[in-house]
Design a protein around this motif. Structure first.
Motif, PDB file in Angstrom:
ATOM      1  N   ALA A   1       2.723   1.255 -12.086  1.00  0.00           N
ATOM      2  CA  ALA A   1       1.973   0.043 -11.755  1.00  0.00           C
ATOM      3  C   ALA A   1       0.862   0.324 -10.749  1.00  0.00           C
ATOM      4  O   ALA A   1       0.149  -0.594 -10.333  1.00  0.00           O
ATOM      5  N   GLY A   2       0.716   1.617 -10.377  1.00  0.00           N
ATOM      6  CA  GLY A   2      -0.383   2.008  -9.502  1.00  0.00           C
ATOM      7  C   GLY A   2      -0.062   2.017  -8.026  1.00  0.00           C
ATOM      8  O   GLY A   2      -0.970   2.120  -7.194  1.00  0.00           O
ATOM      9  N   VAL A   3       1.226   1.924  -7.675  1.00  0.00           N
ATOM     10  CA  VAL A   3       1.615   1.883  -6.262  1.00  0.00           C
ATOM     11  C   VAL A   3       1.859   3.301  -5.739  1.00  0.00           C
ATOM     12  O   VAL A   3       2.350   4.165  -6.460  1.00  0.00           O
ATOM     13  N   THR A   4       1.502   3.528  -4.479  1.00  0.00           N
ATOM     14  CA  THR A   4       1.816   4.793  -3.822  1.00  0.00           C
ATOM     15  C   THR A   4       3.272   4.752  -3.353  1.00  0.00           C
ATOM     16  O   THR A   4       3.669   3.828  -2.642  1.00  0.00           O
TER      17      THR A   4
ATOM     18  N   GLU B   1       0.834  -1.198   0.000  1.00  0.00           N
ATOM     19  CA  GLU B   1       0.000   0.000   0.000  1.00  0.00           C
ATOM     20  C   GLU B   1       0.871   1.252   0.000  1.00  0.00           C
ATOM     21  O   GLU B   1       0.401   2.342  -0.327  1.00  0.00           O
ATOM     22  N   LEU B   2       2.143   1.077   0.379  1.00  0.00           N
ATOM     23  CA  LEU B   2       3.082   2.200   0.402  1.00  0.00           C
ATOM     24  C   LEU B   2       4.493   1.658   0.203  1.00  0.00           C
ATOM     25  O   LEU B   2       4.882   0.679   0.829  1.00  0.00           O
ATOM     26  N   VAL B   3       5.244   2.306  -0.695  1.00  0.00           N
ATOM     27  CA  VAL B   3       6.662   2.001  -0.871  1.00  0.00           C
ATOM     28  C   VAL B   3       7.454   3.239  -0.480  1.00  0.00           C
ATOM     29  O   VAL B   3       7.177   4.341  -0.953  1.00  0.00           O
ATOM     30  N   LEU B   4       8.449   3.044   0.394  1.00  0.00           N
ATOM     31  CA  LEU B   4       9.283   4.138   0.881  1.00  0.00           C
ATOM     32  C   LEU B   4      10.690   4.004   0.326  1.00  0.00           C
ATOM     33  O   LEU B   4      11.257   2.908   0.320  1.00  0.00           O
ATOM     34  N   GLY B   5      11.265   5.132  -0.131  1.00  0.00           N
ATOM     35  CA  GLY B   5      12.628   5.106  -0.636  1.00  0.00           C
ATOM     36  C   GLY B   5      13.337   6.409  -0.350  1.00  0.00           C
ATOM     37  O   GLY B   5      12.749   7.363   0.177  1.00  0.00           O
ATOM     38  N   PHE B   6      14.611   6.448  -0.715  1.00  0.00           N
ATOM     39  CA  PHE B   6      15.435   7.637  -0.511  1.00  0.00           C
ATOM     40  C   PHE B   6      16.315   7.864  -1.729  1.00  0.00           C
ATOM     41  O   PHE B   6      16.903   6.926  -2.265  1.00  0.00           O
TER      42      PHE B   6
END
Length: 262
Positions: free
Chosen positions: A83-86, A64-69
């Motif tokens: 792909a529709g990901v938050t 439901e959530l992908v976090l990155g830096f």
């Protein structure tokens, strides 16, 4: 379970550490292979390196959530967004931006109060290190090396940490340079600026201090003559999140020891 997203993927060390620290660890379903803090994060499925990721594996986790830096993860983010990901990618470079990133990630995980508390603890600890009684009376000149071929000096938060801990960064003008290629330095210029302390943290590999000391002409540098070469491992100082406190404590101890305060 928190009220925020129930399935979270963390693409980097920083985001993994923050998600767990704000209480969302049970909802993390995938992490970077570089995750080391907290130890329980290592048990999660590995879905990314840093500039590369297994997008299909991430999508299979139905996050439901992908976090990155970092802007270096832009291509990964683009694929996931298409792909529709938050996706939330922070791009902090300074200590202040790091505290704000902690707050933002905490809120995105549905834990705004915990994110605020973690950011305040981060800022308070940095202030305490800066105000310690053993802080050098005169700031020793410090050369920080982030990479060895070519020579890359420290990113903004490292330059700021050197000052907070009581040192003087010999390349302060590089602080405004966000990308690593902008922070390449000439070995002869390091010699000319004559650091009293050399700290190395080669991203992703062990720093070879003996190789640094053996560079042509570097025997004229005060830090080399006095044997003041140190390594701080990259997870402690090159991951702009709560782990910077580990690096800050080590850096403060180095500077205190060098000046005879400790």
């Amino acid at each position: 379970m928190g009220s925020g997203p129930q399935r979270i993927v963390c693409l980097t060390e920083e985001t993994t550490e923050i998600a767990f620290a704000v209480g969302a660890g049970e909802r993390v379903v995938g992490v970077t292979g570089y995750a080391i803090r907290p130890p329980e994060a290592r048990k999660k499925p590995k879905v990314a390196a840093f500039q590369t990721a297994h997008v299909e594996r991430i999508l299979a986790l139905e996050p439901e959530l992908v976090l990155g830096f970092s802007d270096l993860q832009a291509e990964i983010a683009r694929e996931l967004i298409r792909a529709g990901v938050t996706v939330l990618i922070t791009n902090q470079r300074t200590l202040a931006e790091t505290a704000q990133a902690i707050r933002l990630i905490g809120a995105a995980c549905g834990e705004p109060a915990a994110g605020e508390q973690l950011a305040e603890q981060f800022e308070a600890e940095l202030a305490a290190i800066a105000a310690r009684p053993t802080r050098p009376a005169r700031p020793p000149r410090v050369y920080f090396e982030e990479w060895d071929d070519p020579l890359i000096s420290g990113i903004a938060w490292v330059s700021e940490l050197i000052e907070r801990c009581g040192g003087e960064d010999i390349f302060p003008e590089l602080r405004r340079c966000r990308a690593a290629p902008q922070r390449v330095v000439d070995p002869a210029e390091v010699v000319r600026r004559d650091p009293e302390v050399i700290v190395a943290s080669w991203c992703g590999k062990k720093a070879r201090l003996e190789r640094i000391a053996a560079r042509p002409g570097w025997d004229g540098i005060g830090a080399v003559r006095e044997g003041r070469l140190y390594e701080i491992k990259s997870p402690d100082i090159l991951a702009p999140g709560p782990s910077l406190l580990h690096g800050a404590r080590q850096l403060a101890a180095i500077l205190d020891g060098v000046t005879g305060a400790a």
